[in-house]
Write a protein that holds these residues in place. Structure first.
Motif, PDB file in Angstrom:
ATOM      1  N   SER A 230       0.833  -1.194   0.000  1.00 56.19           N
ATOM      2  CA  SER A 230       0.000   0.000   0.000  1.00 56.19           C
ATOM      3  C   SER A 230       0.869   1.245   0.000  1.00 56.19           C
ATOM      4  N   GLY A 231       0.338   2.324  -0.557  1.00 52.55           N
ATOM      5  CA  GLY A 231       0.944   3.630  -0.346  1.00 52.55           C
ATOM      6  C   GLY A 231       0.843   3.974   1.140  1.00 52.55           C
ATOM      7  N   ASN A 232       1.619   4.938   1.611  1.00 51.71           N
ATOM      8  CA  ASN A 232       1.575   5.237   3.047  1.00 51.71           C
ATOM      9  C   ASN A 232       1.054   6.638   3.354  1.00 51.71           C
ATOM     10  N   GLU A 233       0.382   7.259   2.376  1.00 51.01           N
ATOM     11  CA  GLU A 233      -0.218   8.574   2.621  1.00 51.01           C
ATOM     12  C   GLU A 233      -1.724   8.388   2.837  1.00 51.01           C
ATOM     13  N   GLN A 234      -2.187   8.687   4.049  1.00 47.09           N
ATOM     14  CA  GLN A 234      -3.611   8.509   4.382  1.00 47.09           C
ATOM     15  C   GLN A 234      -4.406   9.721   3.925  1.00 47.09           C
ATOM     16  N   MET A 235      -5.425   9.491   3.087  1.00 47.58           N
ATOM     17  CA  MET A 235      -6.215  10.595   2.538  1.00 47.58           C
ATOM     18  C   MET A 235      -7.658  10.173   2.317  1.00 47.58           C
ATOM     19  N   THR A 236      -8.580  11.091   2.576  1.00 47.00           N
ATOM     20  CA  THR A 236      -9.952  10.877   2.121  1.00 47.00           C
ATOM     21  C   THR A 236     -10.028  11.289   0.645  1.00 47.00           C
ATOM     22  N   LYS A 237     -11.162  11.001   0.006  1.00 43.59           N
ATOM     23  CA  LYS A 237     -11.311  11.448  -1.389  1.00 43.59           C
ATOM     24  C   LYS A 237     -11.247  12.972  -1.467  1.00 43.59           C
ATOM     25  N   TYR A 238     -11.799  13.654  -0.466  1.00 44.81           N
ATOM     26  CA  TYR A 238     -11.732  15.117  -0.442  1.00 44.81           C
ATOM     27  C   TYR A 238     -10.269  15.582  -0.415  1.00 44.81           C
ATOM     28  N   GLU A 239      -9.461  14.932   0.432  1.00 41.79           N
ATOM     29  CA  GLU A 239      -8.045  15.316   0.530  1.00 41.79           C
ATOM     30  C   GLU A 239      -7.284  14.988  -0.749  1.00 41.79           C
ATOM     31  N   MET A 240      -7.639  13.862  -1.387  1.00 41.66           N
ATOM     32  CA  MET A 240      -7.003  13.537  -2.679  1.00 41.66           C
ATOM     33  C   MET A 240      -7.354  14.600  -3.713  1.00 41.66           C
ATOM     34  N   ALA A 241      -8.634  14.989  -3.743  1.00 38.01           N
ATOM     35  CA  ALA A 241      -9.078  15.994  -4.716  1.00 38.01           C
ATOM     36  C   ALA A 241      -8.345  17.322  -4.498  1.00 38.01           C
ATOM     37  N   CYS A 242      -8.170  17.709  -3.234  1.00 39.90           N
ATOM     38  CA  CYS A 242      -7.432  18.945  -2.929  1.00 39.90           C
ATOM     39  C   CYS A 242      -5.966  18.823  -3.348  1.00 39.90           C
ATOM     40  N   ALA A 243      -5.378  17.643  -3.144  1.00 38.84           N
ATOM     41  CA  ALA A 243      -3.980  17.423  -3.546  1.00 38.84           C
ATOM     42  C   ALA A 243      -3.839  17.475  -5.068  1.00 38.84           C
ATOM     43  N   ILE A 244      -4.849  16.943  -5.768  1.00 35.66           N
ATOM     44  CA  ILE A 244      -4.846  16.995  -7.242  1.00 35.66           C
ATOM     45  C   ILE A 244      -4.923  18.452  -7.698  1.00 35.66           C
ATOM     46  N   ALA A 245      -5.833  19.221  -7.087  1.00 40.07           N
ATOM     47  CA  ALA A 245      -5.965  20.639  -7.436  1.00 40.07           C
ATOM     48  C   ALA A 245      -4.636  21.358  -7.216  1.00 40.07           C
ATOM     49  N   ASP A 246      -4.014  21.075  -6.083  1.00 40.22           N
ATOM     50  CA  ASP A 246      -2.752  21.711  -5.730  1.00 40.22           C
ATOM     51  C   ASP A 246      -1.649  21.359  -6.726  1.00 40.22           C
ATOM     52  N   ALA A 247      -1.622  20.094  -7.148  1.00 38.80           N
ATOM     53  CA  ALA A 247      -0.578  19.636  -8.077  1.00 38.80           C
ATOM     54  C   ALA A 247      -0.646  20.382  -9.405  1.00 38.80           C
ATOM     55  N   PHE A 248      -1.857  20.784  -9.795  1.00 40.65           N
ATOM     56  CA  PHE A 248      -2.025  21.471 -11.089  1.00 40.65           C
ATOM     57  C   PHE A 248      -2.314  22.972 -10.923  1.00 40.65           C
ATOM     58  N   ASN A 249      -2.063  23.512  -9.721  1.00 41.57           N
ATOM     59  CA  ASN A 249      -2.331  24.929  -9.466  1.00 41.57           C
ATOM     60  C   ASN A 249      -3.769  25.309  -9.797  1.00 41.57           C
ATOM     61  N   LEU A 250      -4.704  24.440  -9.463  1.00 40.94           N
ATOM     62  CA  LEU A 250      -6.121  24.696  -9.716  1.00 40.94           C
ATOM     63  C   LEU A 250      -6.813  25.071  -8.404  1.00 40.94           C
ATOM     64  N   PRO A 251      -7.916  25.832  -8.469  1.00 48.30           N
ATOM     65  CA  PRO A 251      -8.631  26.165  -7.230  1.00 48.30           C
ATOM     66  C   PRO A 251      -9.315  24.935  -6.626  1.00 48.30           C
ATOM     67  N   SER A 252      -9.483  24.956  -5.304  1.00 47.86           N
ATOM     68  CA  SER A 252     -10.162  23.827  -4.643  1.00 47.86           C
ATOM     69  C   SER A 252     -11.306  24.285  -3.742  1.00 47.86           C
ATOM     70  N   SER A 253     -11.611  25.594  -3.773  1.00 51.07           N
ATOM     71  CA  SER A 253     -12.630  26.121  -2.856  1.00 51.07           C
ATOM     72  C   SER A 253     -14.039  25.606  -3.179  1.00 51.07           C
ATOM     73  N   HIS A 254     -14.221  25.079  -4.406  1.00 44.21           N
ATOM     74  CA  HIS A 254     -15.549  24.548  -4.775  1.00 44.21           C
ATOM     75  C   HIS A 254     -15.750  23.111  -4.283  1.00 44.21           C
ATOM     76  N   LEU A 255     -14.698  22.500  -3.754  1.00 43.41           N
ATOM     77  CA  LEU A 255     -14.806  21.119  -3.257  1.00 43.41           C
ATOM     78  C   LEU A 255     -15.333  21.141  -1.826  1.00 43.41           C
ATOM     79  N   ARG A 256     -16.373  20.342  -1.569  1.00 39.93           N
ATOM     80  CA  ARG A 256     -17.027  20.346  -0.255  1.00 39.93           C
ATOM     81  C   ARG A 256     -16.802  19.030   0.466  1.00 39.93           C
ATOM     82  N   PRO A 257     -16.163  19.056   1.638  1.00 40.10           N
ATOM     83  CA  PRO A 257     -15.959  17.800   2.385  1.00 40.10           C
ATOM     84  C   PRO A 257     -17.260  17.305   3.032  1.00 40.10           C
ATOM     85  N   ILE A 258     -17.590  16.040   2.801  1.00 33.60           N
ATOM     86  CA  ILE A 258     -18.786  15.422   3.396  1.00 33.60           C
ATOM     87  C   ILE A 258     -18.304  14.399   4.429  1.00 33.60           C
ATOM     88  N   THR A 259     -18.604  14.669   5.703  1.00 38.23           N
ATOM     89  CA  THR A 259     -18.026  13.831   6.771  1.00 38.23           C
ATOM     90  C   THR A 259     -18.958  12.717   7.257  1.00 38.23           C
TER      91      THR A 259
END
Length: 313
Positions: A230-259
């Protein structure tokens, strides 16, 4: 002129899929004679084999005489398994049992790819010796497949892995990459699961583990049984989506975390983290950092080409 064909032979099932392509490439580039088989998308690169056809399976194993078989083919979509339980069981259990028997018949080492979903996610991290308790039918069929493989081939290995991503042909091929469109189109808000803890794992790393395991086994017959990677970075889908946005310098404020825990579809374990120390102690393993791996996997699907300039220069 003579073409030097490597003497070590490996057969890969599901070679047209996300993981299978990576496994085929890994062995092929490391001095193995690799043959891949697929079904719907097989031609022209791979052998077309229906794994439910026991005669066809017998024939390819006996004709090719592989030293190693890596069994990647499976119905891996939990919601599809729930809706088509018989077909899923045929592929995930019956076909796996038959393949294990055929591999045992010629003394081939079989690696069966399984899943973290054999666990219920209540007490991570999970060692190979922990008792499985799958919550959904997908996890149940993969666990039955594990048992069927080890009953029919006592020298086989089971390799459990979590959610996978990598170089996809379509974004829907991975539960990680499928989020990219929601990340890119920031004009509408997108709900993202922030409940289930995942460990996104690059298929290139799983492929390297399969090859290292196969090579270790050729030197040491005691290498068998159940393993975790397994990879060793623990992430929810929300956190993965934010990391993807960050990797491409894209905004992430439209992503809503559902807990809240999801109410639709097959039940998912909250946190089925795999303990990988057994493979690590064998000196086996490879991990690509998520940001590097996801950027490499997704940049061909970047819609706004202007971003490429900022990301890659």
């Amino acid at each position: 002129e003579d073409v030097d064909i490597p003497s070590r032979r490996v057969l890969i099932t599901g070679a047209t899929g996300l993981l299978g392509r990576a496994v085929f490439k890994e062995f092929n580039e490391n001095n193995w004679n690799a043959v891949g088989c697929g079904y719907r998308r097989a031609q022209p690169r791979f052998e077309q084999i229906n794994l439910l056809d026991s005669i066809a399976v017998h024939d390819i194993i006996h004709d090719f005489q592989p030293h190693v078989v890596v069994h990647c083919a499976a119905e891996r979509r939990p919601d599809v398994v729930e809706s088509q339980p018989d077909a899923a069981s045929q592929l995930n259990v019956a076909a796996s049992a038959n393949l294990a028997k055929e591999a045992a018949g010629i003394g081939a080492f079989l690696i069966y790819i399984s899943t973290d979903y054999v666990f219920d996610g209540t007490s991570p991290p999970y060692k190979e010796s922990d008792v499985p308790n799958p919550l959904n039918l997908y996890g149940k069929t993969k666990l039955e497949g594990e048992k069927a493989v080890l009953e029919n081939n006592e020298g086989a290995a089971v390799l459990r892995v979590p959610v996978l991503y990598g170089e996809v042909e379509r974004l829907e091929e991975s539960a990680v990459t499928v989020m990219f469109d929601k990340v890119q189109f920031s004009n509408k808000s997108a709900n993202m699961d922030h409940w289930q803890q995942r460990f996104p794992t690059n298929v290139k790393d799983v492929a390297a583990v399969c090859r290292q395991l196969a090579e270790k086994r050729m030197l040491d017959p005691s290498v068998k049984g159940t393993f975790h990677w397994s990879g060793n970075e623990q992430m929810t889908k929300y956190e993965m989506a934010c990391a993807i946005a960050d990797a491409f310098n894209l905004p992430s404020s439209h992503l809503r975390p559902i807990t809240d825990s999801p109410v639709v579809g097959a039940l998912r374990p909250r946190n089925a983290q795999l303990d990988c120390s057994k493979l690590e102690m064998l000196g086996i393993g490879q991990r690509t950092p998520f940001r590097a791996g996801i950027k490499e996997s997704l940049w061909p699907f970047l819609v706004d080409k202007r971003w490429r300039q900022t990301v890659f220069h």
